[in-house]
Every structure is written in structure tokens, then in C-alpha cells.
Motif scaffolding. Sequence first.
Motif, short mmCIF file in Angstrom:
data_model
loop_
_atom_site.label_atom_id
_atom_site.label_comp_id
_atom_site.label_asym_id
_atom_site.label_seq_id
_atom_site.Cartn_x
_atom_site.Cartn_y
_atom_site.Cartn_z
N GLU A 140 14.02 -9.53 12.69
CA GLU A 140 13.06 -8.47 13.02
C GLU A 140 13.16 -7.33 12.02
OE1 GLU A 140 10.82 -8.42 15.56
OE2 GLU A 140 11.44 -10.42 16.20
N PRO A 141 12.68 -7.51 10.78
CA PRO A 141 12.75 -6.40 9.83
C PRO A 141 11.99 -5.19 10.37
CG PRO A 141 11.48 -8.24 8.93
CD PRO A 141 12.00 -8.68 10.25
N ASN A 142 12.48 -4.00 10.05
CA ASN A 142 11.94 -2.76 10.61
C ASN A 142 11.22 -1.95 9.53
OD1 ASN A 142 11.49 -0.32 11.85
ND2 ASN A 142 13.64 0.16 12.19
N HIS A 143 9.94 -1.75 9.71
CA HIS A 143 9.16 -0.98 8.73
C HIS A 143 9.22 0.52 8.98
CE1 HIS A 143 5.88 -0.07 11.53
NE2 HIS A 143 6.02 -1.32 11.97
N GLU A 144 9.81 0.95 10.09
CA GLU A 144 9.80 2.36 10.45
C GLU A 144 10.88 3.19 9.77
OE1 GLU A 144 9.82 2.57 14.69
OE2 GLU A 144 7.93 1.49 14.86
N ASN A 148 13.22 0.17 1.31
CA ASN A 148 12.23 -0.35 0.36
C ASN A 148 10.85 -0.02 0.96
OD1 ASN A 148 10.34 -1.89 -1.07
ND2 ASN A 148 11.76 -3.60 -1.36
N PRO A 149 10.31 1.18 0.66
CA PRO A 149 9.06 1.61 1.29
C PRO A 149 7.88 0.68 1.01
CG PRO A 149 10.11 3.45 0.16
CD PRO A 149 10.87 2.21 -0.20
N GLN A 150 7.84 0.09 -0.17
CA GLN A 150 6.72 -0.80 -0.51
C GLN A 150 6.73 -2.04 0.40
OE1 GLN A 150 6.64 -1.98 -4.64
NE2 GLN A 150 4.42 -2.17 -4.59
N ALA A 151 7.91 -2.62 0.61
CA ALA A 151 8.02 -3.78 1.51
C ALA A 151 7.69 -3.37 2.94
CB ALA A 151 9.41 -4.39 1.43
N ALA A 152 8.13 -2.17 3.35
CA ALA A 152 7.87 -1.70 4.71
C ALA A 152 6.37 -1.49 4.94
CB ALA A 152 8.62 -0.40 4.96
N ASP A 153 5.69 -0.88 3.96
CA ASP A 153 4.25 -0.66 4.09
C ASP A 153 3.52 -2.00 4.19
OD1 ASP A 153 4.72 2.04 3.96
OD2 ASP A 153 4.06 2.24 1.87
N GLU A 154 3.96 -2.95 3.38
CA GLU A 154 3.32 -4.27 3.39
C GLU A 154 3.56 -4.98 4.72
OE1 GLU A 154 2.52 -7.04 -0.30
OE2 GLU A 154 4.62 -7.00 0.28
N ARG A 156 4.03 -3.58 7.61
CA ARG A 156 3.22 -2.90 8.62
C ARG A 156 1.73 -3.19 8.46
NH1 ARG A 156 3.96 2.36 7.26
NH2 ARG A 156 2.09 2.18 6.01
N ASP A 157 1.23 -3.11 7.21
CA ASP A 157 -0.21 -3.17 6.98
C ASP A 157 -0.76 -4.56 6.70
OD1 ASP A 157 -0.11 -0.41 7.23
OD2 ASP A 157 0.02 -0.08 5.06
N ASN A 158 0.07 -5.44 6.17
CA ASN A 158 -0.42 -6.76 5.79
C ASN A 158 0.71 -7.79 5.91
OD1 ASN A 158 -1.67 -8.97 4.68
ND2 ASN A 158 -2.46 -7.90 2.89
N PRO A 159 1.05 -8.18 7.15
CA PRO A 159 2.16 -9.11 7.36
C PRO A 159 2.00 -10.45 6.61
CG PRO A 159 1.44 -8.18 9.45
CD PRO A 159 0.45 -7.74 8.41
N THR A 160 0.77 -10.91 6.41
CA THR A 160 0.56 -12.17 5.70
C THR A 160 1.00 -12.04 4.25
OG1 THR A 160 -1.29 -12.68 7.15
CG2 THR A 160 -1.15 -13.93 5.10
N SER A 161 0.62 -10.94 3.60
CA SER A 161 1.04 -10.68 2.23
C SER A 161 2.56 -10.47 2.16
CB SER A 161 0.32 -9.45 1.70
OG SER A 161 0.74 -9.14 0.40
N PHE A 162 3.11 -9.78 3.15
CA PHE A 162 4.56 -9.57 3.21
C PHE A 162 5.28 -10.92 3.26
CE2 PHE A 162 8.46 -9.15 5.72
CZ PHE A 162 9.17 -8.27 4.93
N GLU A 163 4.81 -11.80 4.13
CA GLU A 163 5.44 -13.12 4.27
C GLU A 163 5.38 -13.89 2.95
OE1 GLU A 163 5.49 -16.97 7.23
OE2 GLU A 163 3.72 -15.68 7.23
N ALA A 164 4.23 -13.85 2.26
CA ALA A 164 4.09 -14.55 0.98
C ALA A 164 5.06 -13.97 -0.04
CB ALA A 164 2.65 -14.45 0.48
N ASN A 165 5.22 -12.65 -0.05
CA ASN A 165 6.15 -12.03 -1.00
C ASN A 165 7.60 -12.34 -0.68
OD1 ASN A 165 4.26 -10.95 -2.75
ND2 ASN A 165 4.06 -9.07 -1.55
#
Length: 195
Positions: A140-144, A148-154, A156-165
Motif C-alpha cells: 500500500e504505497p502512500n502518496h500523502e 518521491n513527489p513525482q511518483a506520489a503525484d502519479e 494519486r492522479d494516474n494509477p495506471t501510469s504509476f503501475e506501468a512505471n
Amino acid sequence: MINLIKIREKQREAAENAGGSKPTIKEQTASELRVHRDISELTLPPTCKIEFPNGKDDLMNFEVTIKPDGGYYHDGEFPFTFEIPIVYPHEAPKVKCEIKVYHPNIDYDGNVCLNILREDWKPVLNINAVIYGLVHLFTEPNHEDPLNPQAADELRDNPTSFEANVIMSMWGHPVHGLTYDRVVEINDIDSNTEF
């Protein structure tokens, strides 16, 4: 688990039998005694293993490897070093990820953002709690509260892109211009994984 009391008793007996003189036994600090107790009471999940690279006489420095069996980081292997301070348990262990991982709560240098390693640390907590906290970061990674703010924003805002990255980074490919360590092996991947 590790029963160091029995090991010490056997060492004492062996020394007495060898020379008949009293063995010299290193006095343990309060933090060493507490770490000994914590390690002897460990209940590691099956996704974790612990190693003592300096031998079992040095319990103040050890490594824990986490291999998540679910979530974004499924099948990756993530090694952490633990350095126990001399004032433990009044101060939290120093924990560092030994590889570069694309994670909202772990920075590029391996620093870990886990509340019980910082402001929420209490002497009643133990090494087991820290290990389970690290496992939780991978399930359960925590974006709050990111390192790594870039990973956290991704996340929160785009979980599909986060998963691909995450997948790309686990294979050692660059993400957002940074190269990450490969943490998966071909043998570890099931036949349903898509790239």
C-alpha cells in the motif's frame, strides 16, 4: 528463530571445557540485549528474509529482503539495511533501501519515509513492527507523505501510469530520466505479465 542465549551458554561451556578457566564474555549493552530479544521474537512474513552479514555476533547491523507477493511491486526483491543505534529502543533503527526503486515513500538515495521510523517511533515498538511497516509500503504505497513527489503525484492522479512505471523501473529501465535497479528475474515472472 535465533536463540542466542543458548549459543552463549554453549560458548561458555566450550571455553570452560577447553581450558578450565573462566571465559571472557563481552558485556552487552541495554540496546544489544533489546535487539537480541527483538530478533529472537521475530515473526517474519514469508515474503521476508533476514541475514547477518557480519555474523550473528553483530546483531546491531543486519539486512532484510522483502519480496512482495502482491500489489504494484509483486515479485521484486528489495534489500534494506538496518543499523541499530546505541540508544535503541529510545531511537528508531536507521533503515535504508539498498537499491534504487521507483516508490513514493523511498527516495533515489534509499531513504525511507515510514512514520514509525520518524515522529511516531516509540520505545515499545520493535524490529518486527518496522519490517511489517516496510512490507506495508510495498502493498500500500502512500502518496500523502512522499519522499518521491513525482511518483506520489502519479500514484494519486494516474494509477495506471504509476503501475506501468513501477514495472519498467523494476526491470531496470529509466523512468522520468532516472535509472532504477533491476529487481526482478525472468524466472520470477508469471506467464500473464504484459510489457
